[in-house]
Design an enzyme around this catalytic site. Structure first.
Site, PDB file in Angstrom:
ATOM      1  N   ASP A   1     -13.315   5.295   9.728  1.00  0.00           N
ATOM      2  CA  ASP A   1     -13.730   5.125   8.330  1.00  0.00           C
ATOM      3  C   ASP A   1     -14.263   3.705   8.151  1.00  0.00           C
ATOM      4  OD1 ASP A   1     -14.138   6.072   5.803  1.00  0.00           O
ATOM      5  OD2 ASP A   1     -12.026   6.109   5.209  1.00  0.00           O
TER       6      ASP A   1
ATOM      7  N   LYS B   1       0.856  -1.187   0.000  1.00  0.00           N
ATOM      8  CA  LYS B   1       0.000   0.000   0.000  1.00  0.00           C
ATOM      9  C   LYS B   1       0.890   1.235   0.000  1.00  0.00           C
ATOM     10  CE  LYS B   1      -3.712   2.376   2.458  1.00  0.00           C
ATOM     11  NZ  LYS B   1      -4.837   2.260   3.380  1.00  0.00           N
TER      12      LYS B   1
HETATM   13  P1  ADP Z   1      -7.567   3.517   0.744  1.00  0.00           P
HETATM   14  O1  ADP Z   1      -6.910   4.284   1.834  1.00  0.00           O
HETATM   15  O2  ADP Z   1      -7.151   4.012  -0.599  1.00  0.00           O
HETATM   16  O3  ADP Z   1      -9.042   3.399   0.915  1.00  0.00           O
HETATM   17  P2  ADP Z   1      -7.430   0.710   1.513  1.00  0.00           P
HETATM   18  O4  ADP Z   1      -6.435   0.256   2.511  1.00  0.00           O
HETATM   19  O5  ADP Z   1      -8.827   0.831   1.975  1.00  0.00           O
HETATM   20  O6  ADP Z   1      -6.909   2.058   0.828  1.00  0.00           O
HETATM   21  O7  ADP Z   1      -7.356  -0.290   0.291  1.00  0.00           O
HETATM   22  C1  ADP Z   1      -8.083  -0.071  -0.910  1.00  0.00           C
HETATM   23  C2  ADP Z   1      -8.618  -1.379  -1.461  1.00  0.00           C
HETATM   24  O8  ADP Z   1      -7.537  -2.290  -1.716  1.00  0.00           O
HETATM   25  C3  ADP Z   1      -9.523  -2.108  -0.489  1.00  0.00           C
HETATM   26  O9  ADP Z   1     -10.860  -1.700  -0.602  1.00  0.00           O
HETATM   27  C4  ADP Z   1      -9.330  -3.557  -0.875  1.00  0.00           C
HETATM   28  O10 ADP Z   1     -10.146  -3.891  -1.960  1.00  0.00           O
HETATM   29  C5  ADP Z   1      -7.888  -3.611  -1.332  1.00  0.00           C
HETATM   30  N1  ADP Z   1      -7.002  -4.054  -0.226  1.00  0.00           N
HETATM   31  C6  ADP Z   1      -6.318  -3.269   0.621  1.00  0.00           C
HETATM   32  N2  ADP Z   1      -5.600  -3.983   1.507  1.00  0.00           N
HETATM   33  C7  ADP Z   1      -5.831  -5.270   1.207  1.00  0.00           C
HETATM   34  C8  ADP Z   1      -5.357  -6.519   1.753  1.00  0.00           C
HETATM   35  N3  ADP Z   1      -4.520  -6.564   2.782  1.00  0.00           N
HETATM   36  N4  ADP Z   1      -5.799  -7.665   1.185  1.00  0.00           N
HETATM   37  C9  ADP Z   1      -6.652  -7.626   0.138  1.00  0.00           C
HETATM   38  N5  ADP Z   1      -7.129  -6.505  -0.418  1.00  0.00           N
HETATM   39  C10 ADP Z   1      -6.724  -5.326   0.093  1.00  0.00           C
END
Ligand code: ADP
Ligand code: MG
Length: 378
Positions: free
Chosen positions: A227, A122
């Site tokens: 959130d 991320k």
């Molecule tokens: P943002 O801050 O941009 O909302 P998120 O951490 O919510 O970032 O991640 C965005 C998307 O990426 C999530 O809605 C999910 O679909 C996918 N995602 C994030 N982390 C994971 C993970 N550890 N495993 C699987 N999918 C993930």
């Protein structure tokens, strides 16, 4: 912005020194003067200018005409590179695969280590709102002190990692945090769909209670997610929810704690009603149903993410929110993210829009075949 793993492959030791020098110089200079870069890099055979131009061509740094002098600044591409390079050195990441998400404030990629374990990278991209606005609202940014996108994104990653670690250690259903550097974190890949994409669940009442219990349990540990919505809850095939996305978490000591708590609860109520036609009279109330028993926020502070850093980040996040409100939803709606508003660079706006569409329905496919087409990083 795309993470171009190919760019990462072809980098000499000298290129790397120069890139690192630009990063070091940016700690004190918004635009790092070229002579300073050369000086920090201490290249044995000179040639700093040539290398800087080449790095600029690859979008790892951007050449900037400053009022008083010309110089360079690190781009997100360059910052990404440095973080990935570090992960490689520590053996936490070996290859980069598909992008599975592009959010308002982050990009999400599948990555793998040398044992081919798939994980999630991320990358925090704070300041998308304000840096886009730089074009129309230069004054605003001029007045803002030193909120650099690089520093704020790093704080967000540090915060997310610290919270994920403490939650994971205390048995909350969150991804296992694996590594953190600069504005990036590496975590366990969860094999699950976001609640947002789920149209049917076997037992909505059960999931609803589990989620409400999670909100209460967090509060009992001194924390509010902030959130807690259908995008940040992943649901496994067996129905188990997993919570993600922590850069906006607050302590139950926060002056607006009750407001944030109620908003999290309300998100779930509204979603369950709309999506599953499920309504319950039972929902937790901050004053009645939570009783602080543990101080995870203290553990977080002890982990190296300090209260001061937390405040700096919070202040920035609030400014961004205000700015977004002033500008209306449009400011957040699409994800064109030209590099910190610098005009020299050609951004790939059309590409980004396509990715946006993919995000809605293509997320998990990306996750499933993340290994394909991956690029070795070093
Ligand atoms: P943002 O801050 O941009 O909302 P998120 O951490 O919510 O970032 O991640 C965005 C998307 O990426 C999530 O809605 C999910 O679909 C996918 N995602 C994030 N982390 C994971 C993970 N550890 N495993 C699987 N999918 C993930
Ligand atoms: Mg999210």
């Amino acid at each position: 912005m795309k993470l171009d793993a190919k760019v990462l492959r072809y980098m000499s030791a000298e290129d790397f020194r120069v890139l690192t020098a630009v990063e070091m110089g940016s700690k004190n200079h918004e635009v790092v003067p070229s002579p300073l870069v050369t000086q920090i890099a201490q290249l044995r055979h000179g040639g700093g200018h040539k290398i800087m131009s080449e790095l600029a061509r690859r979008n790892l740094v951007a050449k900037v005409q400053h009022i008083k002098y010309d110089g360079y600044r690190l781009t997100y591409g360059g910052y990404d590179y440095l973080a990935l390079k570090t992960f490689c050195h520590r053996d936490s990441v070996y290859s980069v695969g598909n992008q599975i998400g592009v959010g308002k404030e982050s990009d999400i990629y599948i990555v793998a280590n040398e044992e081919e374990r798939q994980m999630v990278l991320k990358i925090q991209r704070l300041g998308r709102v304000s840096f886009r606005t730089i074009k129309s609202k230069r004054d605003y940014l001029k007045n803002r002190k030193s909120a650099s996108w690089m520093y704020m994104s790093k704080l967000a990653a540090m915060k997310e990692y610290a919270f994920m670690k403490v939650l994971h250690e205390n048995g909350f259903p969150v991804p296992e945090p694996i590594d953190q550097n600069r504005h990036c974190i590496v975590m366990e890949l969860i094999d699950a769909f976001p609640l947002r994409q789920i149209t049917e669940v076997a037992n909505p009442g059960k999931l609803y209670s589990e989620l409400m219990n999670m909100i209460v349990k967090l509060a009992n540990y001194g924390l509010i997610h902030g959130d807690f919505n259908e995008f940040n809850i992943l649901v496994r095939d067996n129905g188990e929810p997993v919570l993600i996305d922590f850069p906006q978490m607050v302590s139950t000591d926060h002056p607006n704690a009750e407001y944030y708590f109620n908003r999290d609860v309300e998100c779930i109520r509204v979603f369950f009603k709309r999506r599953f036609q499920y309504e319950s009279l039972l929902y937790p109330k901050f004053r009645l149903d939570t009783e602080r028993q543990f101080d995870l926020d203290v553990q977080v502070a002890a982990s190296g993410f300090t209260k001061k850093q937390q405040q700096e980040l919070e202040q920035f996040q609030e400014e961004e929110k205000k700015l977004a409100e002033e500008l209306g939803e449009d400011a957040l709606g699409d994800s064109d993210d030209d590099e910190e508003g610098s005009e020299e660079e050609d951004s790939e706006e059309e590409d980004d829009e396509e990715e946006d569409d993919e995000e809605e329905d293509g997320n998990e496919e990306g996750a499933a075949e993340g290994g394909q087409g991956s690029e070795e990083v070093s």
